[in-house]
Write an enzyme that holds these catalytic residues in place. Structure first.
Site, PDB file in Angstrom:
ATOM      1  N   HIS A 231       0.853  -1.191   0.000  1.00 29.67           N
ATOM      2  CA  HIS A 231       0.000   0.000   0.000  1.00 29.67           C
ATOM      3  C   HIS A 231       0.886   1.237   0.000  1.00 29.67           C
ATOM      4  O   HIS A 231       2.114   1.140   0.096  1.00 29.67           O
ATOM      5  CB  HIS A 231      -0.967  -0.009   1.184  1.00 29.67           C
ATOM      6  CG  HIS A 231      -0.314   0.053   2.525  1.00 29.67           C
ATOM      7  ND1 HIS A 231       0.490  -0.946   3.005  1.00 29.67           N
ATOM      8  CD2 HIS A 231      -0.352   1.004   3.504  1.00 29.67           C
ATOM      9  CE1 HIS A 231       0.919  -0.629   4.216  1.00 29.67           C
ATOM     10  NE2 HIS A 231       0.436   0.553   4.536  1.00 29.67           N
TER      11      HIS A 231
ATOM     12  N   ASP B  79       5.734   4.546   5.231  1.00 24.94           N
ATOM     13  CA  ASP B  79       6.675   3.579   5.809  1.00 24.94           C
ATOM     14  C   ASP B  79       6.813   2.314   4.968  1.00 24.94           C
ATOM     15  O   ASP B  79       7.591   1.423   5.314  1.00 24.94           O
ATOM     16  CB  ASP B  79       6.290   3.230   7.251  1.00 24.94           C
ATOM     17  CG  ASP B  79       4.884   2.647   7.373  1.00 24.94           C
ATOM     18  OD1 ASP B  79       3.996   3.069   6.614  1.00 24.94           O
ATOM     19  OD2 ASP B  79       4.669   1.788   8.248  1.00 24.94           O
TER      20      ASP B  79
END
Length: 326
Positions: A62, A66
């Site tokens: 996604h 991070d």
């Protein structure tokens, strides 16, 4: 077939853990696949035994930072504009736009060796003669996909001694018999290849699920996996935070492993709130998960995990990290 954890922290890096990234090594073809690419991933490559030069595919779950902030730097450093093999990237809608914008504003030219595949629905996204890769939409705040890498079954060992005892002449005919085909010899005998081969060797299955709260799609994707790597951002007592932010607790990860009948679970993507010195630590999360699914481990940066063949010892061997902490 083995994986190396290059980042195991959620959200932000810590002194001992970088943000998300896992390298899958396919030694039989000197190839490396990467799953997620958080900030600093290329530094983690330098501290580990995995080689950027072998990187051919990247799978992004996604578009949270991070999981992608290290992607542009890694691609820019990988020599895509020069000679060498290309890289194919798979990820949610918007990934191509993100990379295009990064290239435009940084005046970076990646050349024609980069290809981006947009993942829009569950199902098969890649296949070759040895592997299939499926994706499944998980349950997170933005579209997030888990990935399942499945090795195709291999023909069983061909019994050369038995073939010689039957007087089968060595040559191309052996290749046909190894494939299980039926052949007719010059003397009229019909030999079934399957009678000279051991049972087919089942392929191995590796599944990566993050970011997600407990969901049925994760269970479906992880069915019968040899190794499931599943996020465990929070401890069980912080379950409300997990539901609010659509992340998993240690017990949720263990429940997925149990219901999917996997062989081993390795938890990753830990919140920094459980770092050493805090009242609740990762050992507590491990105990929570093991109460539900005993064959559970904690990931750590640079940990390498071998996924053995099904005919080998069923226990998954775990090697000691050779690199210094991140």
């Amino acid at each position: 077939m083995e994986i190396t954890f290059l980042g195991t922290s959620s959200g932000v890096p810590t002194r001992n853990r970088n943000v998300s990234s896992i390298a899958l090594r396919l030694p039989q073809r000197a190839e490396l696949w990467l799953f997620d690419c958080g900030e600093g991933t290329q530094h983690q490559f330098l501290r580990s035994e995995v080689k950027i030069s072998q990187l051919t595919r990247i799978f992004i779950t996604h578009l949270h930072g991070d999981h992608i902030f290290g992607l542009m730097g890694l691609l820019a450093s990988s020599g895509l504009a020069g000679s060498g093999q290309g890289i194919e990237i798979y990820g949610p809608e918007g990934l191509g736009d993100y990379l295009e914008a990064c290239c435009r504003f940084s005046s970076t030219h990646l050349g024609k060796r980069l290809k981006v595949h947009t993942v829009r629905e569950n199902g098969l996204i890649y296949e070759d003669k040895d592997f299939q890769v499926h994706c499944g939409l998980l349950k997170h705040r933005i579209p997030a996909y888990g990935y399942r890498v499945e090795e195709k079954q291999r023909p069983g060992r061909f019994n050369v001694e038995q073939a010689e005892a039957l007087g089968i002449p060595f040559g191309p005919i052996y290749g046909q018999l190894k494939q299980g085909k039926t052949v007719t010899l010059e003397d009229g005998r019909r030999i079934r290849g399957q009678d000279l081969c051991e049972p087919p060797e089942p392929g191995r299955k590796f599944v990566y699920c993050t970011d997600t709260v407990f969901c049925e799609e994760a269970i479906a994707l992880a069915q019968e996996a040899d190794l499931l790597v599943h996020e465990a951002t929070f401890a069980h007592q912080d379950a409300q935070l997990a539901f609010d932010r659509l992340h998993s607790t240690s017990t949720m990860a263990a429940q997925v492993a149990l219901l999917a009948n996997v062989k081993q679970l390795i938890m990753t993507h830990f919140s920094p709130r459980y770092a050493p010195g805090n009242p609740l630590q990762l050992e507590n999360l491990l105990a929570e998960a093991q109460a539900i699914f005993p064959n559970t481990r904690l990931a750590r940066d640079f940990l390498t995990v071998e996924i053995p063949r099904r005919t080998a010892d069923p226990a998954i061997a775990m090697s000691t990290p050779q690199a210094s902490p991140a």
